[in-house]
Design a protein around this motif. Structure first.
Motif, PDB file in Angstrom:
ATOM      1  N   LYS A  11      31.167  54.486  -9.641  1.00 56.81           N
ATOM      2  CA  LYS A  11      30.342  55.300 -10.581  1.00 56.81           C
ATOM      3  C   LYS A  11      30.434  55.108 -12.024  1.00 56.81           C
ATOM      4  O   LYS A  11      29.502  55.163 -12.766  1.00 56.81           O
ATOM      5  CB  LYS A  11      30.461  56.797 -10.357  1.00 56.81           C
ATOM      6  CG  LYS A  11      29.172  57.611 -10.884  1.00 56.81           C
ATOM      7  CD  LYS A  11      29.493  59.048 -10.348  1.00 56.81           C
ATOM      8  CE  LYS A  11      28.239  59.522 -10.018  1.00 56.81           C
ATOM      9  NZ  LYS A  11      28.240  61.027  -9.430  1.00 56.81           N
ATOM     10  N   LEU A  12      31.529  54.686 -12.299  1.00 50.86           N
ATOM     11  CA  LEU A  12      31.712  54.107 -13.781  1.00 50.86           C
ATOM     12  C   LEU A  12      30.939  52.967 -14.235  1.00 50.86           C
ATOM     13  O   LEU A  12      30.476  52.834 -15.282  1.00 50.86           O
ATOM     14  CB  LEU A  12      33.261  54.206 -14.129  1.00 50.86           C
ATOM     15  CG  LEU A  12      33.793  53.908 -15.598  1.00 50.86           C
ATOM     16  CD1 LEU A  12      33.401  55.067 -16.264  1.00 50.86           C
ATOM     17  CD2 LEU A  12      35.335  54.004 -15.518  1.00 50.86           C
ATOM     18  N   VAL A  13      30.880  51.975 -13.162  1.00 54.23           N
ATOM     19  CA  VAL A  13      30.285  50.935 -13.157  1.00 54.23           C
ATOM     20  C   VAL A  13      28.679  51.211 -13.150  1.00 54.23           C
ATOM     21  O   VAL A  13      27.861  50.556 -13.926  1.00 54.23           O
ATOM     22  CB  VAL A  13      30.667  49.723 -12.530  1.00 54.23           C
ATOM     23  CG1 VAL A  13      29.810  48.543 -12.371  1.00 54.23           C
ATOM     24  CG2 VAL A  13      32.085  49.352 -12.931  1.00 54.23           C
ATOM     25  N   PRO A  33      27.446  54.934 -15.788  1.00 64.79           N
ATOM     26  CA  PRO A  33      28.279  55.244 -16.779  1.00 64.79           C
ATOM     27  C   PRO A  33      28.135  56.473 -17.689  1.00 64.79           C
ATOM     28  O   PRO A  33      28.833  57.114 -18.148  1.00 64.79           O
ATOM     29  CB  PRO A  33      28.667  54.189 -17.642  1.00 64.79           C
ATOM     30  CG  PRO A  33      27.347  53.320 -17.472  1.00 64.79           C
ATOM     31  CD  PRO A  33      27.033  53.399 -16.165  1.00 64.79           C
ATOM     32  N   ARG A  34      26.667  56.680 -17.808  1.00 67.50           N
ATOM     33  CA  ARG A  34      26.185  57.824 -18.744  1.00 67.50           C
ATOM     34  C   ARG A  34      26.614  59.137 -17.796  1.00 67.50           C
ATOM     35  O   ARG A  34      26.386  60.439 -18.625  1.00 67.50           O
ATOM     36  CB  ARG A  34      24.778  57.672 -19.008  1.00 67.50           C
ATOM     37  CG  ARG A  34      24.585  56.798 -19.782  1.00 67.50           C
ATOM     38  CD  ARG A  34      23.036  56.506 -20.270  1.00 67.50           C
ATOM     39  NE  ARG A  34      22.809  55.468 -21.092  1.00 67.50           N
ATOM     40  CZ  ARG A  34      22.473  55.653 -22.441  1.00 67.50           C
ATOM     41  NH1 ARG A  34      22.917  56.693 -23.163  1.00 67.50           N
ATOM     42  NH2 ARG A  34      22.415  54.521 -22.963  1.00 67.50           N
ATOM     43  N   GLU A  72      38.514  49.397 -16.968  1.00 64.73           N
ATOM     44  CA  GLU A  72      37.247  49.188 -16.109  1.00 64.73           C
ATOM     45  C   GLU A  72      36.190  49.559 -17.095  1.00 64.73           C
ATOM     46  O   GLU A  72      35.108  48.967 -17.334  1.00 64.73           O
ATOM     47  CB  GLU A  72      37.139  49.743 -14.825  1.00 64.73           C
ATOM     48  CG  GLU A  72      35.794  49.692 -14.406  1.00 64.73           C
ATOM     49  CD  GLU A  72      35.678  50.734 -12.933  1.00 64.73           C
ATOM     50  OE1 GLU A  72      34.780  50.382 -12.179  1.00 64.73           O
ATOM     51  OE2 GLU A  72      36.335  51.585 -12.935  1.00 64.73           O
ATOM     52  N   ALA A  73      36.282  50.683 -17.828  1.00 67.76           N
ATOM     53  CA  ALA A  73      35.105  51.077 -18.680  1.00 67.76           C
ATOM     54  C   ALA A  73      34.778  49.998 -20.007  1.00 67.76           C
ATOM     55  O   ALA A  73      33.734  50.134 -20.460  1.00 67.76           O
ATOM     56  CB  ALA A  73      35.886  52.564 -19.317  1.00 67.76           C
ATOM     57  N   VAL A  97      31.973  48.244 -19.691  1.00 64.54           N
ATOM     58  CA  VAL A  97      30.572  48.857 -19.888  1.00 64.54           C
ATOM     59  C   VAL A  97      30.246  48.909 -21.607  1.00 64.54           C
ATOM     60  O   VAL A  97      28.948  48.870 -21.863  1.00 64.54           O
ATOM     61  CB  VAL A  97      30.554  50.513 -19.413  1.00 64.54           C
ATOM     62  CG1 VAL A  97      29.387  50.980 -19.845  1.00 64.54           C
ATOM     63  CG2 VAL A  97      30.700  50.488 -17.821  1.00 64.54           C
ATOM     64  N   THR A  98      31.279  48.926 -22.061  1.00 67.93           N
ATOM     65  CA  THR A  98      31.022  48.803 -23.771  1.00 67.93           C
ATOM     66  C   THR A  98      30.947  47.759 -24.350  1.00 67.93           C
ATOM     67  O   THR A  98      30.441  47.512 -25.342  1.00 67.93           O
ATOM     68  CB  THR A  98      32.173  49.393 -24.512  1.00 67.93           C
ATOM     69  OG1 THR A  98      33.418  48.891 -23.971  1.00 67.93           O
ATOM     70  CG2 THR A  98      32.503  51.268 -23.843  1.00 67.93           C
TER      71      THR A  98
END
Length: 149
Positions: free
Chosen positions: A25-27, A30-31, A49-50, A53-54
């Motif tokens: 779900k983080l990928v 992410p919101r 992993e996050a 996203v950034t």
């Protein structure tokens, strides 16, 4: 040990999740997350992993908080010894970790917000270190943030 109960914070939605579904779900969404609370090993994996996203590991601060002290605050990427002394490290995660320390370790909300705002404004004005596709050195990125404090 001080326990916090979800019902004490009615405006915060508490969700329990397994680490594997959280990673997915983080990928994909992410919101969905504001704060992820986990133990150290899973937190280390999920925070790395996050960074995808950034856009860079160089943007992620971290805080390890417990009930017996002000906590430990550091960039997710750690010390990055492989690039030490080259002037190419992105200092933004360090600044944002300092903001977490100001807020959560020292209770200095105004100062934390000012530092976060300075980082945001530097990025809005086009600051980009090598890891973000730009050419700014560590010193130049630091000066760009300090100019907004």
């Amino acid at each position: 040990m001080h326990r916090v109960h979800a019902e004490e914070f009615p405006n915060v939605e508490l969700e329990h999740a397994l680490v594997d579904s959280t990673a997915m779900k983080l990928v994909t969404a992410p919101r969905h997350f504001d704060v992820i609370l986990t133990e150290n090993m899973f937190g280390d994996i999920l925070s790395d992993e996050a960074s995808v996203v950034t856009g860079s590991l160089g943007l992620l601060p971290s805080a390890s908080l417990g009930d017996g002290g002000p906590g430990l605050f550091e960039p997710v990427h750690g010390t990055a010894p492989d690039i030490a002394g080259q002037g190419i490290a992105n200092p933004l995660a360090m600044f944002l970790s300092a903001a977490l320390m100001l807020r959560h370790g020292l209770g200095r909300e105004a100062e934390a917000s000012a530092l976060e705002s300075a980082v945001d404004r530097a990025l809005q004005e086009g600051l980009r270190t090598r890891d973000l596709g730009g050419t700014a050195s560590t010193a130049e990125a630091t000066q760009a943030v300090l100019a907004h404090l």
